[in-house]
Design a protein around this motif. Structure first.
Motif, PDB file in Angstrom:
ATOM      1  N   SER A   1     -10.230   0.347  -4.900  1.00  0.00           N
ATOM      2  CA  SER A   1     -11.043   0.846  -5.598  1.00  0.00           C
ATOM      3  C   SER A   1     -10.453   1.700  -6.529  1.00  0.00           C
ATOM      4  CB  SER A   1     -11.886   1.474  -4.583  1.00  0.00           C
ATOM      5  OG  SER A   1     -12.716   2.272  -5.126  1.00  0.00           O
ATOM      6  N   TYR A   2      -9.371   2.428  -6.183  1.00  0.00           N
ATOM      7  CA  TYR A   2      -8.741   3.370  -7.079  1.00  0.00           C
ATOM      8  C   TYR A   2      -8.153   2.387  -8.164  1.00  0.00           C
ATOM      9  CZ  TYR A   2      -4.713   5.936  -8.799  1.00  0.00           C
ATOM     10  OH  TYR A   2      -3.891   6.633  -9.660  1.00  0.00           O
ATOM     11  N   LEU A  49       0.671  -1.312   0.040  1.00  0.00           N
ATOM     12  CA  LEU A  49       0.074  -0.154   0.040  1.00  0.00           C
ATOM     13  C   LEU A  49       0.636   1.427   0.021  1.00  0.00           C
ATOM     14  CD1 LEU A  49      -2.637  -1.005   2.619  1.00  0.00           C
ATOM     15  CD2 LEU A  49      -2.944  -1.113   0.104  1.00  0.00           C
ATOM     16  N   ASN A  70      -9.081  -0.286  -9.625  1.00  0.00           N
ATOM     17  CA  ASN A  70     -10.264  -0.801 -10.452  1.00  0.00           C
ATOM     18  C   ASN A  70     -10.626   0.650 -11.298  1.00  0.00           C
ATOM     19  OD1 ASN A  70     -10.845  -3.300 -10.081  1.00  0.00           O
ATOM     20  ND2 ASN A  70     -12.059  -2.990  -8.317  1.00  0.00           N
ATOM     21  N   HIS A  71     -10.843   1.840 -11.031  1.00  0.00           N
ATOM     22  CA  HIS A  71     -11.153   3.029 -11.351  1.00  0.00           C
ATOM     23  C   HIS A  71     -10.216   3.304 -12.556  1.00  0.00           C
ATOM     24  CE1 HIS A  71     -12.663   6.885 -12.400  1.00  0.00           C
ATOM     25  NE2 HIS A  71     -11.435   7.543 -12.008  1.00  0.00           N
ATOM     26  N   ARG A  85      -8.543  -0.636   5.656  1.00  0.00           N
ATOM     27  CA  ARG A  85      -9.437   0.534   5.037  1.00  0.00           C
ATOM     28  C   ARG A  85      -8.736   1.186   3.780  1.00  0.00           C
ATOM     29  NH1 ARG A  85     -11.318   2.997  10.560  1.00  0.00           N
ATOM     30  NH2 ARG A  85     -13.495   1.614  10.622  1.00  0.00           N
ATOM     31  N   LEU A  86      -7.241   1.134   4.087  1.00  0.00           N
ATOM     32  CA  LEU A  86      -6.510   1.811   2.842  1.00  0.00           C
ATOM     33  C   LEU A  86      -6.409   0.639   1.612  1.00  0.00           C
ATOM     34  CD1 LEU A  86      -4.525   3.990   2.073  1.00  0.00           C
ATOM     35  CD2 LEU A  86      -2.774   2.940   3.342  1.00  0.00           C
ATOM     36  N   ILE A  89      -8.842  -1.365   0.672  1.00  0.00           N
ATOM     37  CA  ILE A  89     -10.010  -1.244   0.162  1.00  0.00           C
ATOM     38  C   ILE A  89     -10.139   0.121  -0.738  1.00  0.00           C
ATOM     39  CG2 ILE A  89     -12.479  -0.607   0.468  1.00  0.00           C
ATOM     40  CD1 ILE A  89     -12.379  -2.193   3.273  1.00  0.00           C
ATOM     41  N   CYS A  90      -9.676   1.191  -0.079  1.00  0.00           N
ATOM     42  CA  CYS A  90      -9.553   2.519  -1.121  1.00  0.00           C
ATOM     43  C   CYS A  90      -8.506   2.227  -2.320  1.00  0.00           C
ATOM     44  CB  CYS A  90      -9.025   3.668  -0.270  1.00  0.00           C
ATOM     45  SG  CYS A  90     -10.281   4.117   0.931  1.00  0.00           S
ATOM     46  N   TYR A  91      -7.220   1.526  -2.118  1.00  0.00           N
ATOM     47  CA  TYR A  91      -6.503   1.431  -3.154  1.00  0.00           C
ATOM     48  C   TYR A  91      -6.982   0.522  -4.033  1.00  0.00           C
ATOM     49  CZ  TYR A  91      -1.786   0.671  -5.209  1.00  0.00           C
ATOM     50  OH  TYR A  91      -0.709   0.897  -5.940  1.00  0.00           O
ATOM     51  N   GLU A 128      -6.718   0.171   9.909  1.00  0.00           N
ATOM     52  CA  GLU A 128      -6.167   1.230   8.827  1.00  0.00           C
ATOM     53  C   GLU A 128      -5.881   0.683   7.626  1.00  0.00           C
ATOM     54  OE1 GLU A 128      -4.923   5.151  11.710  1.00  0.00           O
ATOM     55  OE2 GLU A 128      -3.553   3.558  11.323  1.00  0.00           O
ATOM     56  N   THR A 152       1.832   4.734   0.937  1.00  0.00           N
ATOM     57  CA  THR A 152       1.373   5.916   1.863  1.00  0.00           C
ATOM     58  C   THR A 152       2.506   6.933   2.130  1.00  0.00           C
ATOM     59  OG1 THR A 152       2.091   4.506   3.813  1.00  0.00           O
ATOM     60  CG2 THR A 152      -0.040   4.260   3.434  1.00  0.00           C
TER      61      THR A 152
END
Length: 117
Positions: free
Chosen positions: A109-110, A86, A112-113, A102-103, A105-107, A99, A88
């Motif tokens: 998602s990013y 990840l 995939n985008h 959560r990070l 999950i966000c990464y 944390e 950071t």
């Protein structure tokens, strides 16, 4: 059929006055039920009681503690590996397990985008 307290029905085991006949009747009924295991003193023990006794031994507790330590170490290694993947700022920032999740999950998602664009 209701009986008053002073009436007795001879075909019912609890209506018998002869103690020996009552014990024989109960023994016959008990023969059809599975027998519980007994300890040296003749006391019946359930499966749960035997399990509790086994878990109370020092050998079992020691083995369980060893398995738990191995599980926790593997869990922490998996989090450390995930943490390395990840991004950071700063890179060596200490993160809690929640944390990290959560990070991640966000990464994901990013990423995939980025792939969808």
């Amino acid at each position: 059929m209701m009986l008053s307290p002073d009436q007795q029905d001879s075909h019912l085991p609890w209506g018998q006055t002869d103690r020996e006949n009552l014990l024989n009747t109960l023994s016959a009924h008990r023969g059809s039920m599975p027998a519980a295991s007994t300890d040296g003193e003749g006391k019946a023990r359930s499966r749960e009681e035997r399990r509790r006794r086994r878990r109370a031994t020092a050998k079992y507790r020691s083995a369980h503690a060893t398995r738990e330590r191995i599980r926790v170490v593997a869990f922490n290694v998996a989090f450390a590996e995930l943490r390395k993947l990840l991004p950071t700022l700063p890179p060596d920032k200490k993160l809690s397990k929640i944390e990290i999740l959560r990070l991640a999950i966000c990464y994901i998602s990013y990423l995939n985008h980025v792939l969808d664009v």
